[in-house]
Motif scaffolding. Structure first.
Motif, short mmCIF file in Angstrom:
data_model
loop_
_atom_site.label_atom_id
_atom_site.label_comp_id
_atom_site.label_asym_id
_atom_site.label_seq_id
_atom_site.Cartn_x
_atom_site.Cartn_y
_atom_site.Cartn_z
N VAL A 90 40.86 27.89 -60.05
CA VAL A 90 41.18 29.13 -59.37
C VAL A 90 42.64 29.51 -59.59
N ALA A 91 43.53 28.53 -59.42
CA ALA A 91 44.96 28.81 -59.51
C ALA A 91 45.35 29.38 -60.87
N MET A 92 44.79 28.83 -61.93
CA MET A 92 45.16 29.29 -63.26
C MET A 92 44.77 30.75 -63.49
N CYS A 93 43.75 31.21 -62.79
CA CYS A 93 43.33 32.61 -62.92
C CYS A 93 44.07 33.53 -61.96
N VAL A 94 44.11 33.16 -60.68
CA VAL A 94 44.68 34.08 -59.68
C VAL A 94 46.19 34.16 -59.78
N ASN A 95 46.86 33.09 -60.23
CA ASN A 95 48.31 33.18 -60.44
C ASN A 95 48.62 34.18 -61.56
N ASP A 96 47.74 34.29 -62.55
CA ASP A 96 47.93 35.28 -63.60
C ASP A 96 47.73 36.70 -63.07
N ILE A 97 46.90 36.85 -62.07
CA ILE A 97 46.66 38.18 -61.51
C ILE A 97 47.81 38.63 -60.62
N VAL A 98 48.34 37.72 -59.81
CA VAL A 98 49.42 38.12 -58.90
C VAL A 98 50.69 38.47 -59.66
N VAL A 99 50.91 37.90 -60.83
CA VAL A 99 52.11 38.26 -61.59
C VAL A 99 52.06 39.70 -62.08
N GLN A 100 50.87 40.31 -62.05
CA GLN A 100 50.75 41.73 -62.38
C GLN A 100 51.01 42.60 -61.14
N GLY A 101 51.29 41.94 -60.01
CA GLY A 101 51.48 42.68 -58.78
C GLY A 101 50.18 43.00 -58.08
N ALA A 102 49.09 42.35 -58.50
CA ALA A 102 47.76 42.65 -57.98
C ALA A 102 47.29 41.57 -57.01
N GLU A 103 46.38 41.97 -56.12
CA GLU A 103 45.77 41.05 -55.16
C GLU A 103 44.44 40.55 -55.73
N PRO A 104 44.27 39.23 -55.91
CA PRO A 104 42.98 38.71 -56.36
C PRO A 104 41.89 39.01 -55.33
N LEU A 105 40.73 39.46 -55.82
CA LEU A 105 39.66 39.88 -54.92
C LEU A 105 38.39 39.05 -55.07
N LEU A 106 38.01 38.77 -56.28
CA LEU A 106 36.74 38.07 -56.50
C LEU A 106 36.87 37.04 -57.60
N PHE A 107 36.01 36.04 -57.56
CA PHE A 107 36.06 34.93 -58.51
C PHE A 107 34.65 34.52 -58.88
N LEU A 108 34.46 34.18 -60.16
CA LEU A 108 33.22 33.60 -60.65
C LEU A 108 33.56 32.37 -61.47
N ASP A 109 32.70 31.35 -61.40
CA ASP A 109 32.95 30.12 -62.14
C ASP A 109 31.82 29.83 -63.11
N TYR A 110 32.14 29.03 -64.11
CA TYR A 110 31.16 28.58 -65.10
C TYR A 110 31.31 27.07 -65.24
N PHE A 111 30.24 26.34 -64.96
CA PHE A 111 30.23 24.87 -65.01
C PHE A 111 29.18 24.48 -66.05
N ALA A 112 29.62 23.84 -67.12
CA ALA A 112 28.72 23.45 -68.20
C ALA A 112 28.74 21.94 -68.37
N SER A 113 27.56 21.34 -68.49
CA SER A 113 27.46 19.88 -68.63
C SER A 113 26.30 19.51 -69.53
N GLY A 114 26.31 18.25 -69.96
CA GLY A 114 25.18 17.75 -70.73
C GLY A 114 24.00 17.45 -69.83
N ARG A 115 24.29 16.86 -68.68
CA ARG A 115 23.26 16.58 -67.68
C ARG A 115 23.88 16.87 -66.32
N LEU A 116 23.24 17.70 -65.53
CA LEU A 116 23.80 18.13 -64.26
C LEU A 116 23.79 16.99 -63.24
N ASP A 117 24.97 16.62 -62.78
CA ASP A 117 25.12 15.68 -61.67
C ASP A 117 25.47 16.53 -60.46
#
Length: 354
Positions: A90-117
């Motif tokens: 989250v930090a790596m994405c939203v810190n990039d947004i706030v440096v534009q002077g913007a407020e982070p609003l929404l987030f989506l994640d992608y989790f990829a694995s060989g076998r889901l634990d």
């Protein structure tokens, strides 16, 4: 019927749809923790929704960013410590947004694995939800991909996608940067999430196991110390931006370190005169430099070296801006000033106290 003619299922191929559905049920309460005006953060639809009007915007410009955690994930996998890298994502994405002077609003994640634990994925998403809640960003969806043959069992990777907004006319950097303006550094929490291919190489050279005591962090294992999550600067910086017009630009110190990130916000004809003697790198950086024989120039281009964010402040409002940063708990340090230059965009004097 021979085994070779047995009807095959998706599970036979290594993909367990039921496990994926169970994971969604486990993480729904985590997503609900991130509700905010504009989003109910309810998972399960084909797409996530966000209402900009309900969030209070009148004439918004959208700002989007995506990132990952890099090979820091490998330390989490090898040590079995999974609860912090979601915050990093989250930090790596939203810190990039706030440096534009913007407020982070929404987030989506992608989790990829060989076998889901399910337990591992749930721990990671718990960290994602914590990071979203801390930055005021709604976790409105994501994707869990199980891909046997592409990832080895036990391996996984992460990607994050964030969208924020700012009212038209308020985006950073602002016009008006000029010679004499101040550059403040905001302390990092440690290595953050860049340079971990080098970190892992140094750790291997040191001969220390991940569960060995960290030479630079008493009472913590090497893995625990190196997995300290990236600092979230969002809410304090948004308070500062509301409190003063003195902030003209922000720079998130990520891949490429100081020489590559500072110039990204500078107009032609200006350079940063950076005072390295103003840096007081935390012990982890001294250990990395010594154990890896890493030269100062390489440290500065690979790591944040103690400051994860740079604030460019108008000289006319420097005192006011520093006071606002202090009041927000950001502990700024004056580390440089802008100067007229048609040469290199970052000039450095002094030396890091490594």
């Amino acid at each position: 019927m021979s085994d070779s003619r047995k009807p095959l299922t998706y599970a036979d191929a290594g993909v367990d749809i039921d496990a994926g559905n169970r994971l969604v049920d486990r993480i729904k309460p985590l997503a609900r923790m991130t509700r905010r005006p504009g989003a109910d953060a309810e998972l399960g639809g084909f797409g996530g929704l966000f209402d900009l009007k309900a969030a209070g915007f009148t004439d918004p410009i959208l700002v989007a960013a995506n990132d990952g955690v890099g090979t820091k994930v490998k330390i989490a996998i090898e040590s079995g410590i999974f609860h912090t890298i979601g915050i990093d994502l989250v930090a790596m994405c939203v810190n990039d947004i706030v440096v534009q002077g913007a407020e982070p609003l929404l987030f989506l994640d992608y989790f990829a694995s060989g076998r889901l634990d399910e337990s591992v994925a749930a721990a990671v998403v718990k960290g994602i939800a914590e990071g979203c809640a801390e930055s005021g960003c709604a976790l409105i969806g994501g994707e869990t991909a199980e891909m046997p043959g592409l990832y080895a069992d036990g391996d996984f990777d992460l990607a994050g996608f964030a969208v924020g907004a700012a009212e038209r006319g308020t985006l950073l950097p602002r016009a008006g940067l000029k010679a004499g303006d101040a550059v403040f550094g905001l302390p990092s929490s440690g290595v953050h999430s860049n340079g971990y291919s080098l970190v892992r190489r140094i750790a291997a050279r040191s001969g220390l196991a991940w569960d060995a005591p960290a030479p630079f962090a008493p009472g913590r294992s090497l893995a625990e110390a190196l997995l300290t999550p990236t600092r979230l600067y969002v809410k304090p910086l948004l308070r500062v931006l509301k409190a003063t017009q003195g902030v003209l630009a922000l720079a998130h110190i990520t891949g490429g370190g100081w020489p590559d990130n500072l110039p990204r916000v500078l107009p032609d004809g200006l350079a940063v005169d950076l005072d390295l003697s103003a840096f007081a790198p935390p012990p982890v950086f001294s250990w990395l430099a010594a154990a890896g024989g890493v030269l100062e120039a390489e440290m500065l281009r690979t790591f944040n070296c103690g400051f994860g964010m740079a604030v460019f402040a108008s000289a006319a409002h420097e005192t006011e801006t520093k006071a606002a940063l202090d009041a927000a708990g950001l502990a700024p340090t004056l580390i440089g000033r802008l100067k007229a230059s048609d040469g290199p965009r970052v000039a450095m004097h002094g030396a890091l106290a490594l």
